[in-house]
Write an enzyme that holds these catalytic residues in place. Structure first.
Site, PDB file in Angstrom:
ATOM      1  N   ARG A 103       0.843  -1.192   0.000  1.00 22.75           N
ATOM      2  CA  ARG A 103       0.000   0.000   0.000  1.00 22.75           C
ATOM      3  C   ARG A 103       0.876   1.238   0.000  1.00 22.75           C
ATOM      4  NH1 ARG A 103      -3.891   1.238   5.051  1.00 22.75           N
ATOM      5  NH2 ARG A 103      -1.858   1.536   6.020  1.00 22.75           N
ATOM      6  N   THR A 107      -0.996   7.652  -0.956  1.00 25.67           N
ATOM      7  CA  THR A 107      -2.252   7.586  -1.704  1.00 25.67           C
ATOM      8  C   THR A 107      -3.175   6.476  -1.207  1.00 25.67           C
ATOM      9  OG1 THR A 107      -1.394   6.039  -3.366  1.00 25.67           O
ATOM     10  CG2 THR A 107      -1.006   8.398  -3.737  1.00 25.67           C
ATOM     11  N   ASP A 202       2.115  -2.993  12.936  1.00 26.23           N
ATOM     12  CA  ASP A 202       2.427  -3.488  11.602  1.00 26.23           C
ATOM     13  C   ASP A 202       2.831  -4.960  11.694  1.00 26.23           C
ATOM     14  OD1 ASP A 202       4.255  -4.167   9.282  1.00 26.23           O
ATOM     15  OD2 ASP A 202       3.595  -2.176   8.663  1.00 26.23           O
ATOM     16  N   ASP A 205       6.336  -5.879  10.223  1.00 23.69           N
ATOM     17  CA  ASP A 205       7.444  -5.438  11.059  1.00 23.69           C
ATOM     18  C   ASP A 205       7.572  -6.298  12.310  1.00 23.69           C
ATOM     19  OD1 ASP A 205       8.003  -3.464   9.248  1.00 23.69           O
ATOM     20  OD2 ASP A 205       7.180  -1.827  10.446  1.00 23.69           O
TER      21      ASP A 205
END
Length: 212
Positions: A103, A107, A202, A205
């Site tokens: 992603r 945007t 995340d 991560d």
């Protein structure tokens, strides 16, 4: 679209440890595998099977085996890879394909950077692995790709989901495909950065460390 939020104390317990910011990556990875195995048990309840004759040490009997063509498991890179072992432990004869999607943080658009899947998915049941169903954009793009290649049935397995993500799939996909979403929990929603709240951070991560 069908939604299944798995209500089970073991799922809740493992999710609680995953959410804890102090849980180290090694424990996080192990728990993701265990949790995915639990979700897979429910997600494959309607997997296609066919009868097979076997002989036990005592007598002949009729059992079942997974039908051909075999189910296809598709982890979404990179975080979906952390779910793969838990899925294949439960369904070792399934085939595995890969989709690489990310992603754009500015945007929020989805970019596809890798594909390793059969060109024709006719008759195939496809199990998509993606830890976080946040905005729904990644799963919508994945489902669209699988539908274009004639997938028979699509089951998306996610650790966490949001109402916004579910709504996005319902709006964009609707009844155009046989889609089921199986998740360990439905969280409150998204914050201003489109992160799941309360979420677990995340997933990529926390599985593999921060990669610049």
């Amino acid at each position: 679209m069908e939604l299944q939020v798995i209500d089970h104390p073991l799922v809740d317990h493992k999710l609680t440890v995953l959410r804890d910011k102090n849980t180290p990556s090694s424990t996080f990875r192990s728990l993701v595998g265990e949790l995915v195995s639990l979700l897979t048990y429910e997600a494959t309840r309607d997997v296609a099977v066919e009868p097979v004759e076997i002989e036990t040490p005592v007598a002949r009997t009729t059992g079942v085996r997974l039908s051909e063509p075999r189910p296809l498991v598709v982890p979404i890179l990179r975080a979906g890879l952390g779910m793969l072992d838990g899925m294949t432990a439960m369904m070792p004869t399934a085939e595995v394909g890969f989709l690489g999607m990310r992603r754009d943080e500015d945007t929020l658009e989805i970019e596809t950077y890798a594909r390793r899947l059969p060109d024709d998915l006719s008759g195939r049941e496809v199990y998509v692995l993606d830890p976080m169903l946040a905005t729904g954009h990644t799963l919508v793009a994945t489902i669209e790709y699988l539908v274009e290649h004639n997938a028979k049935r699509i089951v998306c397995i996610c650790l966490l989901a949001t109402p916004e993500g579910i709504a996005e799939i319902e709006v964009q996909i609707g009844d155009r495909a046989d889609v089921t979403v199986v998740t360990g929990a439905m969280d409150l929603g998204l914050n201003e950065k489109s992160y799941i709240v309360p979420g677990l951070g995340d997933a990529g991560d926390r599985l593999y460390g921060v990669v610049d």
